[in-house]
Design a protein around this motif. Structure first.
Motif, PDB file in Angstrom:
ATOM      1  N   ASP A  82      23.392  -3.295 -41.645  1.00 52.72           N
ATOM      2  CA  ASP A  82      23.432  -4.193 -40.791  1.00 52.72           C
ATOM      3  C   ASP A  82      24.950  -4.637 -40.654  1.00 52.72           C
ATOM      4  N   VAL A  83      25.788  -4.428 -39.360  1.00 51.92           N
ATOM      5  CA  VAL A  83      27.117  -4.569 -39.477  1.00 51.92           C
ATOM      6  C   VAL A  83      27.347  -6.395 -39.305  1.00 51.92           C
ATOM      7  N   GLU A 114      29.509  -3.498 -51.974  1.00 53.47           N
ATOM      8  CA  GLU A 114      28.409  -4.420 -52.471  1.00 53.47           C
ATOM      9  C   GLU A 114      27.603  -4.572 -51.184  1.00 53.47           C
ATOM     10  N   ALA A 115      28.185  -4.770 -49.978  1.00 58.88           N
ATOM     11  CA  ALA A 115      27.359  -5.181 -48.864  1.00 58.88           C
ATOM     12  C   ALA A 115      26.703  -3.834 -48.452  1.00 58.88           C
ATOM     13  N   ILE A 116      27.141  -2.583 -48.527  1.00 63.22           N
ATOM     14  CA  ILE A 116      26.543  -1.542 -48.142  1.00 63.22           C
ATOM     15  C   ILE A 116      25.603  -0.920 -48.870  1.00 63.22           C
ATOM     16  N   HIS A 117      26.079  -0.820 -50.235  1.00 64.35           N
ATOM     17  CA  HIS A 117      25.133  -0.056 -51.433  1.00 64.35           C
ATOM     18  C   HIS A 117      24.621  -1.077 -52.248  1.00 64.35           C
ATOM     19  N   GLY A 118      24.979  -2.343 -52.248  1.00 66.52           N
ATOM     20  CA  GLY A 118      24.132  -3.240 -53.000  1.00 66.52           C
ATOM     21  C   GLY A 118      24.916  -3.286 -54.432  1.00 66.52           C
ATOM     22  N   SER A 129      21.739   7.960 -44.981  1.00 72.19           N
ATOM     23  CA  SER A 129      21.830   6.742 -44.212  1.00 72.19           C
ATOM     24  C   SER A 129      22.926   5.624 -44.860  1.00 72.19           C
ATOM     25  N   ARG A 130      23.741   5.792 -45.623  1.00 68.98           N
ATOM     26  CA  ARG A 130      24.891   5.084 -46.047  1.00 68.98           C
ATOM     27  C   ARG A 130      26.017   6.119 -46.324  1.00 68.98           C
TER      28      ARG A 130
END
Length: 377
Positions: free
Chosen positions: A48-49, A110-114, A163-164
């Protein structure tokens, strides 16, 4: 043999996961417009952008113009309208040290892949000699290690998933050898790197490529310290009154950075970079916000002890006095927090004088900073 069984199960699970992701792919559009199916607009990326930008804005301070560029880039990537034969994005971060150039990539991962470490980082100062290019592409045929096809690049982190996107950071790009730069130029052109053995390729077409550089740092610092003295040395601007106006700062710095880039890299390399962004040096007010962020991080660690810490204004001002250095950015501030806050706090915890359910306050004292009990939580 439990180890072998575990590995076989892992590979089977990975194969099933990839098959599921393949089934979820958007069908290819046919050549004939009449044959194109009518469907809702959809994207393959699941991040989510807006949520990504919320996290970035909370962690990266004093660089709003940089974050705006990152947001625009993420929108394009999310919409999946980039050139399919090239990397998703190629960005170059310039500016002083300690202002967040590397940190922004960590937070983005971190925001995209955790996970803050879910990106491939390459320190280019380790690739300063021409023959070090083999560290990227592997040893050429006939040389030791050529059959292994070894490389310092992490294929999984670079290629990402359906997806990422994958993420890679080339840190201090100006220190890389010309041969390494030429290797990257080929990647920027076609989005694929072939390992020298010829048996394996690394696909960068689903990758966000970031580079950092300290080019122009001394000049930027000189401009920050004394604008008019700096302009006097730049005759092309000194004799042009139009550059002394409201946008004089951006005009001078853009010109300066452009000159340094052109003296360090070939035009064809610069021309393949999507965004060249110069980070601001940290202003004094931004340091107070960074102190609040560092205090928040400390309090997350203190949850296990059942207590919390607060810094009053006098303590923050003391830390800014000790940690305000444009030359080194936020790193000197972190060292000041470590010395004057974390050390006495650690002493409280080691001596077991810190009590559960108690709120502590850090105040300025003659010796530096003193931590006292404020009230019970």
């Amino acid at each position: 043999m439990p180890f072998i069984n575990d590995k076989l199960k892992y590979y089977a699970d990975e194969r099933n996961r990839k098959e599921i992701e393949e089934k979820q792919k958007v069908p290819d559009v046919t050549d004939s417009p009449a044959d194109q199916p009518i469907r809702k607009i959809q994207t393959r990326y699941r991040f989510d952008v807006e949520e990504v930008m919320k996290r970035l804005r909370k962690r990266i301070l004093g660089q709003e113009h940089v974050l705006k560029n990152i947001e625009n880039m993420l929108k394009i990537v999310w919409a999946d309208i980039t050139d399919s034969d090239k990397p998703l994005h190629i960005g170059l971060f310039l500016g002083p040290t300690g202002v967040g150039k590397t940190e922004i990539v960590r937070v983005l991962a971190e925001a995209i892949h955790g996970n803050r470490e879910s990106f491939c980082r390459v320190d280019m100062n380790t690739l300063s000699l021409d023959h070090y290019a083999a560290a990227l592409t592997g040893a050429p045929p006939g040389y030791v290690g050529s059959r292994e096809g070894s490389t310092i690049l992490d294929k999984e982190k670079i290629e990402g998933s359906y997806s990422r996107p994958g993420i890679i950071l080339f840190d201090e790009i100006e220190k890389a050898s010309p041969q390494v730069i030429q290797t990257l130029l080929n990647v920027f052109d076609n989005g694929v790197m072939t390992i020298a053995s010829g048996e394996e390729t690394i696909d960068f077409r689903n990758t966000l490529i970031f580079m950092t550089s300290n080019l122009g740092t001394k000049e930027i610092q000189s401009f920050a310290d004394n604008k008019f003295a700096f302009l006097a040395k730049q005759a092309i601007y000194f004799f042009n009154p139009g550059n002394w106006g409201k946008r004089g700062r951006e005009t001078v710095l853009d010109h300066l950075i452009k000159r340094r880039l052109e003296s360090s890299f070939q035009p064809e390399f610069i021309n393949r970079i999507d965004d060249i962004i110069t980070f601001n040096w940290l202003e004094r007010q931004t340091l107070f916000e960074i102190i609040d962020l560092l205090t928040e991080q400390i309090n997350r660690k203190l949850l296990r002890y059942g207590c919390q810490l607060e810094l009053d204004v006098s303590a923050k001002e003391f830390l800014v006095e000790k940690g305000f250095d444009k030359k080194y950015g936020a790193r000197t501030l972190k060292r000041a927090v470590r010395k004057y806050v974390q050390v006495p706090l650690a002493e409280l915890l080691i001596k077991q004088t810190a009590r559960e359910g108690v709120s502590y306050i850090a105040q300025r004292s003659i010796a530096g900073i003193e931590i006292k009990i404020m009230h019970t939580i």
